[in-house]
Design an enzyme around this catalytic site. Structure first.
Site, mmCIF file in Angstrom:
data_model
loop_
_atom_site.group_PDB
_atom_site.id
_atom_site.type_symbol
_atom_site.label_atom_id
_atom_site.label_comp_id
_atom_site.label_asym_id
_atom_site.label_seq_id
_atom_site.Cartn_x
_atom_site.Cartn_y
_atom_site.Cartn_z
ATOM 1 N N SER A 613 0.828 -1.195 0.000
ATOM 2 C CA SER A 613 0.000 0.000 0.000
ATOM 3 C C SER A 613 0.866 1.249 0.000
ATOM 4 C CB SER A 613 -0.946 -0.066 1.191
ATOM 5 O OG SER A 613 -2.046 0.762 1.000
ATOM 6 N N ASP A 698 -10.319 -2.887 -4.934
ATOM 7 C CA ASP A 698 -9.627 -2.098 -3.919
ATOM 8 C C ASP A 698 -10.123 -0.650 -3.932
ATOM 9 O OD1 ASP A 698 -7.826 -0.819 -2.253
ATOM 10 O OD2 ASP A 698 -6.081 -1.900 -3.021
ATOM 11 N N HIS A 733 -8.399 -4.497 -1.077
ATOM 12 C CA HIS A 733 -7.084 -4.088 -0.597
ATOM 13 C C HIS A 733 -6.392 -5.179 0.209
ATOM 14 C CE1 HIS A 733 -4.232 -0.824 -0.033
ATOM 15 N NE2 HIS A 733 -4.146 -1.106 1.250
#
Length: 768
Positions: A613, A698, A733
């Site tokens: 991320s 995501d 995610h």
């Protein structure tokens, strides 16, 4: 607020997040449940004939994304994005999906020769887990509540048992089991609810004050847009209609009302509502609408359960409303005013609110109290300290537990409070809880307000997740639960260390290190995996992760670099790694790598790196800056198209994160961000082996960012090293939702790392 995190936190907003456990901060009450594994021998080598057959087959050609140039102009500066077409907000464009499937097929083809190894690593990781297990039961009212997992099942059951006696909660309290114990009641079985869904997650499970009802938030796509159901706790029957399209921030306001938050079209939590059970969602009353698109809403209940707090916050400022649950009006009242640069969180005990307050002057926060009937009259309980950051507080009838950080390590100090109704003053004579590892993680666990017991979570990189009950009067700490790690795991085989590296400006950067003492040489010959994050003031503490031992037991050294941009060393640590100082995050990581090499923990040829991320941004940046320093890199759901994303206010998170990365509509920020944005800085040079991952659904980092990054790398890089892209088409995610399905990602990642280092049985590095 959505942050681009990875484990993280879904409080006021969703950050670009990593998967590691994230403290249950009052200001960021997570609605993602925190799921809390020696190794079997390496697989037998493939036969020489099998290896020869594999190497004799030419590898397939990598997918080539078509170019469709799009000129992007800002401040008179023109950028050409050949791959802008890969962004599809509906996620249904046939050309985009075809390209993603082609990338997945290519990755599967090139990793086919390690499939047996991946399966064995997966079996190792799963083999460390006690599949049939229960959490440490928590006593609330007349029940013990806990989660149970079953052998072979992906998801948990939510259960409870009656408390047989009415005595007070103590550290010696134990839920009775056996034939004479009250029967277990399964309130909700996630395995049943997950049937027919490729993805299934329950992020919030809240029992009503009476214990008769349960509200839970369900996500069946991975997009973190939830549906909330209310059920009868005994029968499991639905009560009323579900609430749709909301965040997982929900709280009971008595037995008849739910308070919840909805999002705008860019997934910014912007409205808080109250819902009366039995009514239609369209009849719900909006209690507050936050119209400033740099602010997002969060919600949590006081430990006393008498007040709900609604926080509206940006990265620098937050202010609070409260709702008196007992009042008939059900209206929000201002507790702390909206003042730029002042950040507040709140709770309640007796006739006082307790407020943690941060400002430019009190950057590590101070703790104050104010009377319910005069919130402007504050008394300082804990003053600001330059070396100690107040991270969280837990209130009890007679005590307060303060979670702090000093010199990069968490600490917990417990103070006794004056009787309710007496005046409050500075806290003195606190008792600190002792911890034994040189580097460790401590987090608050749900505790009972009307007891003298504080429950906390503890682990280190060699100590499995543990739950303790601590008697705040006597200082006695009782272990209530330690996760069983199967497969012959013995913590005494492993060493954890805390070392420091000098950054380019002389700043000392802490690192947490794990290795198996009988398998490393510390002469530069050992392989290493170096992990980094460094954003959002998130602390990446050295927690236990069972899957790591599939590398550590193969002789790897595992290191976490606690770089600036995180919160490990206090508020200034964060501020020195954001906005126009963001490059400190990247150069800190490089300095840690160089320090480890200079001190013979590894060499460039054995150094692999990993980040997810916002940590994926770190990976992209350091790969562009120092590709020569690393052998292999894994960038999970990486935030790599920084400039284009932050120029687009229609993308989730953008407006809320201008105070994190900068607003590139301002020229100074534009050119600074352009100088490090990974997609914009890919160049014709040699790169190490790279694995990039994404999730189609995501909401934090759009799948198109890593897709574009890979396309640019394929176009420009001059080496023949592996470049693989793997996109989960049915997840978001946090990858897949099942507890075993998630382990597949670790197994695949480790197989890639071993392949890149030439450590796969029967395969030579030259076969890459």
């Amino acid at each position: 607020m959505l942050l681009r995190l990875g484990l993280a936190v879904v409080p006021t907003s969703l950050p670009r997040v990593h998967p590691a456990p994230i403290p249950l901060l009052q200001r960021t009450r997570s609605c993602l449940s925190r799921r809390r594994a020696l190794l079997l021998p390496l697989s037998l080598p493939l036969s020489s004939s099998s290896a020869a057959t594999m190497s004799a087959q030419p590898p397939p050609a990598p997918p080539v994304a078509r170019k469709n140039p799009r000129e992007l102009v800002e401040h008179g500066d023109a950028r050409v994005d050949d791959y802008y077409w890969l962004r599809d907000d509906s996620r249904s464009d046939p050309a985009v999906l075809a390209h993603l499937r082609a990338e997945n097929d290519y990755t599967a083809a090139l990793m086919a020769d390690t499939k047996q190894l991946e399966d064995e690593i997966f079996a190792e990781i799963r083999g460390r887990i006690k599949e049939d297990d229960i959490d440490a039961p928590l006593r609330k009212g007349q029940y013990y509540y806990y989660e149970r997992t079953l052998t072979g099942k992906e998801y948990a059951q939510h259960c409870r048992r009656l408390v047989p006696t009415d005595g007070p909660v103590t550290v010696h309290d134990v839920m009775p089991t056996g034939p004479d114990a009250p029967a277990e009641h399964i309130i909700l079985d996630e395995n049943v609810k997950a049937e027919g869904h490729d993805y299934y997650s329950i992020a919030t499970f809240k029992v009503s004050p009476s214990g008769k009802l349960v509200a839970y938030a369900e996500d069946t796509k991975g997009d973190e847009i939830y549906t909330v159901f209310v059920i009868d706790a005994e029968s499991g029957e639905y009560v009323g209609r579900p609430l749709k399209g909301i965040t997982c921030d929900i709280e009971w306001a008595g037995d008849d009302n739910l308070v919840y938050i909805t999002m705008d079209n860019i997934l910014r939590p912007d409205k808080v509502w109250i819902h009366k059970l039995g009514s239609d969602q369209s009849d719900d009353i909006c209690l507050y609408h936050e119209k400033d698109d740099t602010f997002s809403l969060g919600l949590h209940a006081s430990e006393s359960k008498k007040y709900l707090f609604v926080e509206s916050g940006s990265k620098n400022t937050s202010f609070i409303f409260y709702l008196d649950i007992s009042s008939q009006g059900k209206e929000l009242v201002v507790l702390t005013p909206r003042v730029y640069g002042i950040d507040t969180t709140a709770s309640h005990r007796g006739n006082h609110f307790y407020i943690t307050r941060r400002s430019e002057e009190f950057y590590n926060s101070e703790l104050v109290a104010c009377p319910l009937d005069n919130v402007s009259e504050t008394t300082v309980l804990l003053p600001h300290r330059e070396s100690v950051k107040i991270q969280d507080v837990q209130l009890f009838e007679n005590h307060i537990a303060v979670y702090e950080r000093e010199n990069g390590l968490p600490k917990v100090t417990v103070y006794r409070l004056p009787a309710t109704g007496e005046s409050v003053g500075q806290l003195h004579g606190g008792r600190a809880i002792d911890f034994v590892d040189p580097a460790y993680a401590v987090e608050p666990e749900p505790s009972q307000f009307n007891s003298n017991v504080v429950r906390y979570y503890y682990s280190s990189m060699r100590t499995p997740p543990s739950v303790f009950d601590y008697d705040m009067d006597t200082g006695v700490s009782i272990l209530k639960k330690i996760n069983t790690v199967l497969g012959g795991f013995d913590a005494s085989n492993y060493v954890t260390e805390r070392k420091w590296a000098a950054a380019s400006d002389g700043t000392q950067i802490p690192m947490s290190i794990l290795y198996r003492k009988d398998m490393v040489n510390l002469d530069g010959s050992d392989p290493m995996l170096l992990y980094g994050y460094g954003s959002y003031e998130i602390c990446i503490d050295p927690t236990f992760r069972g899957s790591r031992f599939s590398l550590v037991d193969r002789g790897f050294i595992y290191v976490i670099a606690h770089i600036r941009g995180g919160g490990e060393m206090g508020r200034k640590w964060y501020e020195d790694g954001k906005l126009l100082k963001k490059k400190n995050t990247f150069t800190d990581f490089i300095s840690c790598a160089e320090h480890l090499i200079e001190n013979k923990y590894c060499t460039k040829e054995k150094l692999c790196i990993n980040g997810r991320s916002a940590g994926g941004l770190l990976m992209g940046a350091v790969l562009n800056m120092r590709p020569d320093l690393f052998k292999a890199a894994v960038a999970g759901v990486p935030f790599v198209d920084v400039l284009t994303t932050m120029l687009d206010p229609t993308i989730p998170l953008t407006t809320a994160e201008w105070e994190e990365w900068g607003d590139p509509r301002k020229e100074e920020y534009y050119y600074y961000m352009k100088s490090y944005s990974p997609v914009d800085n890919v160049k014709a040079q040699q790169y190490p082996h790279i694995l990039v991952t994404a999730g189609l659904n995501d909401p934090r980092v759009m799948y198109s960012e890593p897709a574009k990054f890979v396309a640019r790398l394929r176009e420009l890089k001059t080496d023949e090293n592996l470049l693989l892209f793997k996109c989960e088409l049915g997840a978001g995610h946090f990858s897949k939702s099942g507890r075993f399905e998630k382990l597949r990602e670790d197994a695949f990642t480790y197989a890639f790392i071993l392949k890149a280092l030439g450590m796969t049985p029967g395969l030579e590095a030259s076969s890459l």
